[in-house]
Design a protein around this motif. Structure first.
Motif, PDB file in Angstrom:
ATOM      1  N   ILE A 124       2.479  15.406   6.841  1.00 47.38           N
ATOM      2  CA  ILE A 124       3.932  15.619   6.795  1.00 47.38           C
ATOM      3  C   ILE A 124       4.381  16.379   8.044  1.00 47.38           C
ATOM      4  O   ILE A 124       5.362  16.001   8.694  1.00 47.38           O
ATOM      5  CB  ILE A 124       4.335  16.380   5.517  1.00 47.38           C
ATOM      6  CG1 ILE A 124       4.140  15.488   4.288  1.00 47.38           C
ATOM      7  CG2 ILE A 124       5.784  16.877   5.612  1.00 47.38           C
ATOM      8  CD1 ILE A 124       4.246  16.223   2.963  1.00 47.38           C
ATOM      9  N   GLU A 125       3.657  17.418   8.398  1.00 50.74           N
ATOM     10  CA  GLU A 125       4.027  18.208   9.572  1.00 50.74           C
ATOM     11  C   GLU A 125       3.970  17.370  10.854  1.00 50.74           C
ATOM     12  O   GLU A 125       4.853  17.458  11.703  1.00 50.74           O
ATOM     13  CB  GLU A 125       3.132  19.440   9.702  1.00 50.74           C
ATOM     14  CG  GLU A 125       3.557  20.346  10.832  1.00 50.74           C
ATOM     15  CD  GLU A 125       2.770  21.640  10.892  1.00 50.74           C
ATOM     16  OE1 GLU A 125       2.945  22.363  11.885  1.00 50.74           O
ATOM     17  OE2 GLU A 125       1.983  21.937   9.968  1.00 50.74           O
TER      18      GLU A 125
ATOM     19  N   ARG B 260       0.869  -1.173   0.000  1.00 50.98           N
ATOM     20  CA  ARG B 260       0.000   0.000   0.000  1.00 50.98           C
ATOM     21  C   ARG B 260       0.908   1.226   0.000  1.00 50.98           C
ATOM     22  O   ARG B 260       1.995   1.211   0.586  1.00 50.98           O
ATOM     23  CB  ARG B 260      -0.922   0.051   1.231  1.00 50.98           C
ATOM     24  CG  ARG B 260      -1.896  -1.119   1.332  1.00 50.98           C
ATOM     25  CD  ARG B 260      -2.927  -1.146   0.201  1.00 50.98           C
ATOM     26  NE  ARG B 260      -3.878  -2.230   0.339  1.00 50.98           N
ATOM     27  CZ  ARG B 260      -3.708  -3.477  -0.116  1.00 50.98           C
ATOM     28  NH1 ARG B 260      -2.588  -3.820  -0.757  1.00 50.98           N
ATOM     29  NH2 ARG B 260      -4.644  -4.387   0.054  1.00 50.98           N
ATOM     30  N   PHE B 261       0.453   2.281  -0.669  1.00 44.29           N
ATOM     31  CA  PHE B 261       1.242   3.492  -0.835  1.00 44.29           C
ATOM     32  C   PHE B 261       0.417   4.679  -0.352  1.00 44.29           C
ATOM     33  O   PHE B 261      -0.641   4.973  -0.908  1.00 44.29           O
ATOM     34  CB  PHE B 261       1.636   3.660  -2.309  1.00 44.29           C
ATOM     35  CG  PHE B 261       2.317   2.445  -2.866  1.00 44.29           C
ATOM     36  CD1 PHE B 261       3.687   2.283  -2.719  1.00 44.29           C
ATOM     37  CD2 PHE B 261       1.594   1.432  -3.487  1.00 44.29           C
ATOM     38  CE1 PHE B 261       4.324   1.149  -3.199  1.00 44.29           C
ATOM     39  CE2 PHE B 261       2.218   0.295  -3.980  1.00 44.29           C
ATOM     40  CZ  PHE B 261       3.586   0.158  -3.830  1.00 44.29           C
ATOM     41  N   HIS B 262       0.885   5.342   0.678  1.00 41.06           N
ATOM     42  CA  HIS B 262       0.154   6.440   1.315  1.00 41.06           C
ATOM     43  C   HIS B 262       0.850   7.760   0.990  1.00 41.06           C
ATOM     44  O   HIS B 262       1.941   8.027   1.503  1.00 41.06           O
ATOM     45  CB  HIS B 262       0.096   6.233   2.829  1.00 41.06           C
ATOM     46  CG  HIS B 262      -0.600   4.964   3.218  1.00 41.06           C
ATOM     47  ND1 HIS B 262      -1.945   4.918   3.519  1.00 41.06           N
ATOM     48  CD2 HIS B 262      -0.139   3.687   3.331  1.00 41.06           C
ATOM     49  CE1 HIS B 262      -2.274   3.666   3.816  1.00 41.06           C
ATOM     50  NE2 HIS B 262      -1.203   2.904   3.711  1.00 41.06           N
ATOM     51  N   LEU B 263       0.224   8.560   0.139  1.00 44.20           N
ATOM     52  CA  LEU B 263       0.760   9.863  -0.244  1.00 44.20           C
ATOM     53  C   LEU B 263       0.364  10.876   0.824  1.00 44.20           C
ATOM     54  O   LEU B 263      -0.825  11.101   1.067  1.00 44.20           O
ATOM     55  CB  LEU B 263       0.206  10.280  -1.607  1.00 44.20           C
ATOM     56  CG  LEU B 263       0.684  11.612  -2.164  1.00 44.20           C
ATOM     57  CD1 LEU B 263       2.204  11.629  -2.366  1.00 44.20           C
ATOM     58  CD2 LEU B 263      -0.047  11.923  -3.471  1.00 44.20           C
TER      59      LEU B 263
ATOM     60  N   ALA C 168      11.494  20.437   4.630  1.00 44.79           N
ATOM     61  CA  ALA C 168      11.905  20.860   3.286  1.00 44.79           C
ATOM     62  C   ALA C 168      11.763  19.753   2.244  1.00 44.79           C
ATOM     63  O   ALA C 168      11.889  20.021   1.045  1.00 44.79           O
ATOM     64  CB  ALA C 168      13.350  21.362   3.322  1.00 44.79           C
ATOM     65  N   MET C 169      11.492  18.513   2.669  1.00 47.86           N
ATOM     66  CA  MET C 169      11.343  17.418   1.718  1.00 47.86           C
ATOM     67  C   MET C 169      10.050  17.606   0.935  1.00 47.86           C
ATOM     68  O   MET C 169       8.979  17.723   1.521  1.00 47.86           O
ATOM     69  CB  MET C 169      11.328  16.058   2.434  1.00 47.86           C
ATOM     70  CG  MET C 169      12.617  15.722   3.138  1.00 47.86           C
ATOM     71  SD  MET C 169      13.974  15.608   1.948  1.00 47.86           S
ATOM     72  CE  MET C 169      15.361  15.891   3.032  1.00 47.86           C
ATOM     73  N   PRO C 170      10.121  17.600  -0.409  1.00 53.45           N
ATOM     74  CA  PRO C 170       8.942  17.968  -1.192  1.00 53.45           C
ATOM     75  C   PRO C 170       7.845  16.900  -1.271  1.00 53.45           C
ATOM     76  O   PRO C 170       6.669  17.209  -1.147  1.00 53.45           O
ATOM     77  CB  PRO C 170       9.517  18.269  -2.573  1.00 53.45           C
ATOM     78  CG  PRO C 170      10.798  17.518  -2.632  1.00 53.45           C
ATOM     79  CD  PRO C 170      11.315  17.452  -1.234  1.00 53.45           C
ATOM     80  N   GLY C 171       8.193  15.650  -1.480  1.00 56.04           N
ATOM     81  CA  GLY C 171       7.195  14.600  -1.642  1.00 56.04           C
ATOM     82  C   GLY C 171       7.384  13.493  -0.620  1.00 56.04           C
ATOM     83  O   GLY C 171       8.519  13.114  -0.324  1.00 56.04           O
ATOM     84  N   TRP C 172       6.269  13.001  -0.099  1.00 54.65           N
ATOM     85  CA  TRP C 172       6.312  11.971   0.947  1.00 54.65           C
ATOM     86  C   TRP C 172       5.361  10.836   0.589  1.00 54.65           C
ATOM     87  O   TRP C 172       4.163  11.063   0.363  1.00 54.65           O
ATOM     88  CB  TRP C 172       5.860  12.549   2.277  1.00 54.65           C
ATOM     89  CG  TRP C 172       6.809  13.494   2.928  1.00 54.65           C
ATOM     90  CD1 TRP C 172       7.172  14.735   2.500  1.00 54.65           C
ATOM     91  CD2 TRP C 172       7.497  13.276   4.155  1.00 54.65           C
ATOM     92  NE1 TRP C 172       8.044  15.308   3.387  1.00 54.65           N
ATOM     93  CE2 TRP C 172       8.247  14.426   4.428  1.00 54.65           C
ATOM     94  CE3 TRP C 172       7.530  12.221   5.072  1.00 54.65           C
ATOM     95  CZ2 TRP C 172       9.048  14.554   5.553  1.00 54.65           C
ATOM     96  CZ3 TRP C 172       8.312  12.348   6.199  1.00 54.65           C
ATOM     97  CH2 TRP C 172       9.067  13.497   6.426  1.00 54.65           C
TER      98      TRP C 172
END
Length: 187
Positions: free
Chosen positions: A53-54, A44-47, A82-86
């Motif tokens: 993110i915070e 499973r992939f959780h965007l 500062a990481m753009p995509g998680w």
């Protein structure tokens, strides 16, 4: 070749590149073609969005502050924000009677399949000019992580992928072992 040129990216540009959503959808599709002997499709992939993110970044900063002091925690918080995509990658829990210690278990098969899926995903993104870093730091396995992200109880974390346009592209690491060290021939 994407196989030989992919690198772990540690520094990303602040904004995600144009077309990243289509590239991610393509990469997740590629991930689902990973070897999966039992056909359980456990990945499973959780965007993550800005709020999740915070929460993860603050949880990690707390962990770092406890072990290395508040200044280190603040530094880590700034870097992680500062990481753009998680993308958090998880494995669906299967039959709880199986153990990772059993080499023939479904638990081990599923974990291996998810790891293969992560590699496919990273290679696909790299092929589209998007760098990745697969992180398995302590925050991923902290008791509060699943709630911070919003993960269901029947999944466990395999790792978090940061993704985006590389601010700099690292050189290939020097290999410790040669092909002759790792390819063993048997008669």
């Amino acid at each position: 070749s994407v196989l030989l040129s992919r690198r772990t990216i540690n520094d990303f540009e602040s904004d995600l590149p144009a077309g990243w959503e289509a590239a991610l959808a393509k990469a997740v599709t590629a991930a689902t073609f990973a070897p999966n002997h039992k056909m359980t499709e456990p990945w499973r992939f959780h965007l993550l969005g800005p709020e999740a993110i915070e929460r993860v970044c603050k949880l990690n900063a707390e962990i770092v502050s406890e072990s290395k002091g508040p200044a280190a925690g603040e530094k880590k918080l700034a870097r992680w924000l500062a990481m753009p995509g998680w993308l958090v990658v998880t494995c669906v829990r299967g039959d709880e009677s199986t153990s990772m210690d059993d080499p023939t278990s479904l638990a081990r098969e599923n974990y291996a399949a998810v790891c293969c899926a992560v590699q496919n995903l990273c290679l696909s993104l790299h092929g589209d000019g998007i760098g990745t870093k697969w992180t398995t730091g302590p925050v991923n396995f902290h008791p509060s992580f699943n709630a911070a992200v919003g993960l269901p109880e029947n999944e466990y974390v395999v790792g978090t992928l940061w993704f985006g346009k590389a601010a700099k592209f690292p050189q290939a690491p020097k290999k410790k072992l040669s092909i002759d060290d790792v390819l063993i021939r048997h008669e």
